[in-house]
Design a protein around this motif. Structure first.
Motif, mmCIF file in Angstrom:
data_model
loop_
_atom_site.group_PDB
_atom_site.id
_atom_site.type_symbol
_atom_site.label_atom_id
_atom_site.label_comp_id
_atom_site.label_asym_id
_atom_site.label_seq_id
_atom_site.Cartn_x
_atom_site.Cartn_y
_atom_site.Cartn_z
ATOM 1 N N ASN A 327 33.142 65.536 43.179
ATOM 2 C CA ASN A 327 33.110 65.517 44.225
ATOM 3 C C ASN A 327 33.724 66.585 44.964
ATOM 4 O O ASN A 327 35.328 66.474 45.060
ATOM 5 N N LEU A 328 33.092 67.900 45.612
ATOM 6 C CA LEU A 328 33.412 68.983 46.447
ATOM 7 C C LEU A 328 34.450 67.984 47.295
ATOM 8 O O LEU A 328 34.053 67.155 48.731
ATOM 9 N N VAL A 329 35.593 68.370 48.398
ATOM 10 C CA VAL A 329 36.670 67.250 49.098
ATOM 11 C C VAL A 329 37.317 68.553 50.118
ATOM 12 O O VAL A 329 37.368 68.921 51.080
ATOM 13 N N LEU A 330 37.749 69.827 49.560
ATOM 14 C CA LEU A 330 38.693 69.950 50.114
ATOM 15 C C LEU A 330 38.555 71.467 50.310
ATOM 16 O O LEU A 330 38.264 71.688 49.201
ATOM 17 N N GLY A 331 39.370 72.273 51.349
ATOM 18 C CA GLY A 331 39.411 74.066 50.720
ATOM 19 C C GLY A 331 40.214 74.141 51.482
ATOM 20 O O GLY A 331 41.507 73.528 51.670
ATOM 21 N N LYS A 332 40.952 75.754 51.869
ATOM 22 C CA LYS A 332 41.726 75.920 52.402
ATOM 23 C C LYS A 332 42.234 75.767 53.641
ATOM 24 O O LYS A 332 44.083 75.545 53.750
ATOM 25 N N HIS A 333 41.218 75.604 54.622
ATOM 26 C CA HIS A 333 41.288 75.471 55.759
ATOM 27 C C HIS A 333 41.564 74.121 56.456
ATOM 28 O O HIS A 333 41.893 73.594 57.213
ATOM 29 N N SER A 334 41.490 72.807 55.197
ATOM 30 C CA SER A 334 41.223 71.780 55.077
ATOM 31 C C SER A 334 42.539 70.401 55.827
ATOM 32 O O SER A 334 42.832 69.844 56.678
ATOM 33 N N GLY A 335 43.712 71.339 56.086
ATOM 34 C CA GLY A 335 45.079 70.809 56.535
ATOM 35 C C GLY A 335 45.738 69.889 55.994
ATOM 36 O O GLY A 335 44.928 69.055 55.430
ATOM 37 N N ARG A 336 47.179 69.838 56.213
ATOM 38 C CA ARG A 336 47.645 68.506 55.448
ATOM 39 C C ARG A 336 47.691 67.206 55.639
ATOM 40 O O ARG A 336 47.885 66.193 54.448
ATOM 41 N N HIS A 337 46.441 66.893 56.762
ATOM 42 C CA HIS A 337 46.276 65.589 57.347
ATOM 43 C C HIS A 337 45.417 65.190 56.325
ATOM 44 O O HIS A 337 45.207 64.567 55.935
ATOM 45 N N ALA A 338 44.678 66.012 55.963
ATOM 46 C CA ALA A 338 43.366 65.655 55.504
ATOM 47 C C ALA A 338 43.127 65.556 54.066
ATOM 48 O O ALA A 338 43.008 65.037 52.928
ATOM 49 N N PHE A 339 44.497 66.198 53.543
ATOM 50 C CA PHE A 339 44.778 66.050 52.434
ATOM 51 C C PHE A 339 45.728 65.086 52.018
ATOM 52 O O PHE A 339 45.453 64.349 51.508
ATOM 53 N N ARG A 340 46.014 65.015 52.705
ATOM 54 C CA ARG A 340 47.380 63.189 52.518
ATOM 55 C C ARG A 340 46.148 62.155 52.775
ATOM 56 O O ARG A 340 46.420 61.734 51.586
ATOM 57 N N ASP A 341 45.023 62.194 53.333
ATOM 58 C CA ASP A 341 43.685 60.809 53.723
ATOM 59 C C ASP A 341 43.733 61.109 51.602
ATOM 60 O O ASP A 341 43.348 60.512 51.280
ATOM 61 N N ARG A 342 43.416 62.568 51.200
ATOM 62 C CA ARG A 342 43.135 62.510 50.210
ATOM 63 C C ARG A 342 43.570 61.900 49.059
ATOM 64 O O ARG A 342 43.266 60.792 48.130
ATOM 65 N N ILE A 343 44.810 62.020 49.149
ATOM 66 C CA ILE A 343 45.900 61.438 47.894
ATOM 67 C C ILE A 343 45.551 60.182 48.506
ATOM 68 O O ILE A 343 45.638 59.191 47.142
ATOM 69 N N VAL A 344 45.971 59.514 49.911
ATOM 70 C CA VAL A 344 45.610 57.958 49.499
ATOM 71 C C VAL A 344 44.966 57.669 48.918
ATOM 72 O O VAL A 344 44.601 56.301 48.430
ATOM 73 N N GLN A 345 43.696 57.987 49.197
ATOM 74 C CA GLN A 345 42.181 57.964 48.634
ATOM 75 C C GLN A 345 42.277 57.710 46.916
ATOM 76 O O GLN A 345 41.335 56.939 46.586
ATOM 77 N N LEU A 346 42.926 58.385 46.791
ATOM 78 C CA LEU A 346 42.681 58.549 44.987
ATOM 79 C C LEU A 346 43.610 57.221 44.268
ATOM 80 O O LEU A 346 43.640 57.659 43.226
ATOM 81 N N GLY A 347 44.436 57.324 44.845
ATOM 82 C CA GLY A 347 45.013 56.210 44.870
ATOM 83 C C GLY A 347 47.060 56.200 44.355
ATOM 84 O O GLY A 347 47.139 55.283 44.227
ATOM 85 N N TYR A 348 47.121 57.397 45.283
ATOM 86 C CA TYR A 348 48.062 57.849 44.937
ATOM 87 C C TYR A 348 49.088 57.655 45.932
ATOM 88 O O TYR A 348 48.643 57.251 47.311
ATOM 89 N N GLN A 349 50.711 57.128 46.019
ATOM 90 C CA GLN A 349 51.213 56.832 47.069
ATOM 91 C C GLN A 349 53.297 57.422 46.598
ATOM 92 O O GLN A 349 53.081 57.813 45.718
ATOM 93 N N LEU A 350 52.928 58.901 47.525
ATOM 94 C CA LEU A 350 54.130 60.371 46.993
ATOM 95 C C LEU A 350 55.066 59.677 47.847
ATOM 96 O O LEU A 350 54.824 59.832 49.209
#
Ligand code: KIV
Ligand code: ZN
Length: 516
Positions: A327-350
Motif C-alpha cells: 500500500n502506498l504510504v509516504l513520499g518526499k513531503h511526508s516528514g519525520r513525524h509521519a515516517f516515525r508513525d509508520r515505522i511504529v505501525q510496521l512493528g519496529y522500535q528503533l
C-alpha cells in the motif's frame, strides 16, 4: 486441563541448524528480542556444547533476557559434559530450562547409539537427575519418539518424569508421523503413563511430509500443552512446525480448539521478516500467514465478495498478524513525524540513532522514486537495524556493460576503518564482474549457489531485492540487500555473504543436535 498452550520457540536452535542459517551472537540477540516482544513462553537459545559461539549466544541471551518473561532454554545430549555446559551457559538466568534428549527408537538404538533399552532408560534418568542440580525446569525428549515402540516410549517417559522432568517432549524427528498416528501416540502416553499429570506434554514435529503443523495441532487435541516451533518453519531439511501457522490456527479456529496462546499476533510479520533478513532464507510468496500473497485477492469474484463483506473470502484480518501489503504510504513531503508513525505501525522500535539513519535513507530513496511503499520502508529498516560490524563496506561502485563490450566493475571498499581498498574485474555480465571484483578485493573466492532478484513493490522504479547464497569452505552463507539499482543491491548482498564467510560466522559445530 489448562487451555493455555506454551509456545516453545526453537528458531535459534533447531531453526539455526538449517544449512546456511547460522547466526552470530549479535543476530541471535536481535531474534531473541523479537521473540520476547512476540510473547513466546520459552526461547531455546542454542546447544551450548556445540561450539564456543553457541555457548556464548546462550549465555548472552540468558543474561539479557533471563529475567524478562520467557524461559531461556539450552539443549544437551544425555552426557555429563553437555549438561554441565548447558547449566553453566544458563547460570545467570532466573527463568531457565535445560532440555536433555536421547534417542529411543529401535533404529536409533541399534545403529546410532548401539545401546539396549535398559541402558537408554538409565542414561535418561541419570541425565534428568544431573540437569536437576542446575534448575527445576527440565525437559526430556526421547528423540525419534514418533517411531519408538509405544510401550518403551511410555516406560522412558514415566522414568524421566519420576527423575524430575517437568516437560516431556515427543519429537517426530524425521517428519514421519501422520496427524491421527501422532494423536494416538500422545493419547496413549496420557492414558498409560502413571505420573503423566506431573509433566507438560510437548509436540516437536518436523515437516518432511508437509505435516508438521497438522501433527502439532493433532498433538494439542490429544492433550499436549506445549508446541515446539520456529518462525517461518525454519529448520533442517523441510523445517519445523511454523510458529505463525500454529498460533493463527489456534486463534482463528478458537471455536474448534478452545485453546489460547500468549502471542502478540500483530508482531508475527515483523518477526518473520527479521528472521528472513538475518538468515537470508526468503519466505515463499504464498506462505501461510506471512507470505507476500497471504492476503492478496486476485480473482475478480473474490474481489467483488471482499468489497461487499470482507469475511466472504478472508478468515483473518491482515492487521491482526501485522501484515503490510504494497500500500502506498509516504513520499518526499511526508516528514519525520509521519515516517516515525509508520515505522511504529510496521512493528519496529528503533533507537534514535538508527531512526535518524533510516530517515536519511528514506529521504535519499524519495529522490530516486516518487512513491515509497511499506515494503520499501521495511527494507530500509532491515538494512540499518541488522548492520553487523562487517569487515568490508561498499564505498563506491562503477560498472560498464553493453552489447559488444566487455562488462567491467570497479569497486572501492572500506576495510575495518582502514584506507579504501580498490580493484576492478571483468565478467560475463555486470553482476558477474561485480562479484569477481569483490572476490579480488576480499581475497575470498566462493561458489554462487543461488541468486534471486525480486521487486519489492510495483512500478518500474521499484526497489529490487537481491538474495545470494554462496558456498565457501563447504559452508553456506546468505546475503540480502535492496536498492533501486539491482547491480548495487547485488554488490551489497554478495558483500554481506562474503563478510559472513570472513567472520566465519558459520560457527562450525563439531556436534549436531540430531546425532550422537
Ligand atoms: O527433532 C528432534 O528430535 C530434536 C530434538 C533435539 C528434540 O530436535
Ligand atoms: Zn528437531
Amino acid at each position: 486441563m489448562s487451555d493455555r498452550v506454551i509456545i516453545f520457540d526453537t528458531t535459534l536452535r533447531d531453526g539455526e541448524q538449517s544449512p546456511g542459517c547460522s547466526m552470530n551472537t549479535a543476530e541471535k540477540l536481535e531474534v531473541a528480542l523479537a521473540l520476547v516482544e512476540l510473547g513466546v513462553d520459552v526461547i531455546e537459545a542454542g546447544f551450548p556444547i556445540a561450539s564456543p559461539g553457541d555457548f556464548e549466544a546462550v549465555q548472552t541471551i540468558a543474561r539479557q533476557f533471563g529475567d524478562r518473561g520467557p524461559k531461556i532454554c539450552g539443549l544437551a545430549r544425555c552426557r555429563e559434559e553437555d549438561i554441565d555446559r548447558a547449566g553453566s551457559a544458563l547460570q545467570d538466568a532466573q527463568n531457565k530450562r535445560i532440555h536433555v534428549f536421547l534417542a529411543t527408537s529401535s533404529i536409533h538404538r541399534q545403529y546410532k547409539l548401539k545401546m539396549d533399552k535398559a541402558e537408554i532408560v538409565q542414561k535418561a534418568v541419570e541425565s534428568v537427575a544431573r540437569a536437576k542440580a542446575f534448575c527445576d525446569d527440565i525437559e526430556f525428549s526421547p528423540e525419534d519418539a514418533a517411531r519408538t515402540e509405544l510401550d518403551f516410549l511410555c516406560e522412558v517417559v514415566e522414568k524421566a518424569i519420576a527423575a524430575g522432568a517437568t516437560t516431556v517432549n515427543i519429537p517426530d524427528t524425521v517428519g514421519y508421523a501422520t496427524p491421527s498416528q501422532y494423536f494416538h501416540v500422545i493419547s496413549h502416553l496420557k492414558k498409560n503413563v502413571s505420573n503423566i499429570a506431573r509433566a507438560v506434554i510437548s509436540t516437536h514435529c518436523h515437516d518432511d511430509l508437509g505435516l508438521a503443523v497438522a501433527n502439532s495441532l493433532a498433538g494439542l487435541e490429544a492433550g499436549a500443552r506445549q508446541v515446539e516451533c520456529t518462525l517461518n518453519g525454519l529448520g533442517e531439511r523441510a523445517g519445523n512446525a511454523a510458529l505463525e501457522e500454529i498460533v493463527m490456527a489456534l486463534r482463528t479456529r478458537q471455536d474448534h480448539y478452545n485453546l489460547t496462546t500468549g502471542i502478540n499476533t500483530k508482531k508475527l510479520c515483523a518477526a518473520s521478516r527479521l528472521v528472513s533478513t538475518i538468515t537470508g532464507m526468503i519466505v515463499q510468496r504464498n506462505k501461510a500467514i506471512v507470505g507476500q500473497n497471504a492476503f492478496a485477492h486476485e480473482a475478480g469474484i473474490h474481489q467483488h465478495g471482499m468489497l461487499q463483506e470482507r469475511t466472504t473470502y478472508e478468515i483473518m484480518r491482515p492487521e491482526d498478524v501485522g501484515f503490510t501489503g504494497s500500500n502506498l504510504v509516504l513520499g518526499k513531503h511526508s516528514g519525520r513525524h509521519a515516517f516515525r508513525d509508520r515505522i511504529v505501525q510496521l512493528g519496529y522500535q528503533l533507537d534514535e540513532r538508527t531512526f535518524e539513519k533510516v530517515f536519511d535513507d528514506f529521504i535519499a530513496l524519495c529522490d530516486k522514486k516518487k512513491n515509497v511503499y511499506d515494503a520499501d520502508i521495511v527494507a530500509l529498516v532491515e538494512n540499518r537495524s541488522t548492520e553487523a560490524p562487517d569487515r568490508w563496506k561498499l564505498a563506491t561502485l562503477h560498472t560498464s556493460a553493453g552489447t559488444g563490450s566487455i562488462p567491467t566493475a570497479t569497486i572501492q571498499l572500506h576495510e575495518d576503518g582502514q584506507p579504501i581498498v580498490c580493484d576492478a574485474a571483468i565478467g560475463d555480465g555486470p553482476v558477474d564482474a561485480v562479484f569477481n571484483a569483490l572476490e579480488r578485493i576480499t581475497g575470498i573466492s566462493a561458489r554462487l549457489q543461488n541468486y534471486q532478484v525480486r521487486s519489492l513493490s510495483v512500478g518500474k522504479e521499484a526497489q529490487g531485492e537481491v538474495l545470494v547464497e554462496i558456498v565457501h569452505n563447504n559452508h553456506v552463507f546468505h546475503g540480502k540487500a535492496a536498492s533501486t539499482d539491482i547491480i548495487e543491491a547485488s554488490a551489497q548482498a554478495y558483500l554481506k555473504a562474503l563478510n559472513k564467510a570472513a567472520a566465519n560466522r558459520h560457527t562450525q559445530k563439531p556436534l549436531h543436535a540430531q546425532h550422537e
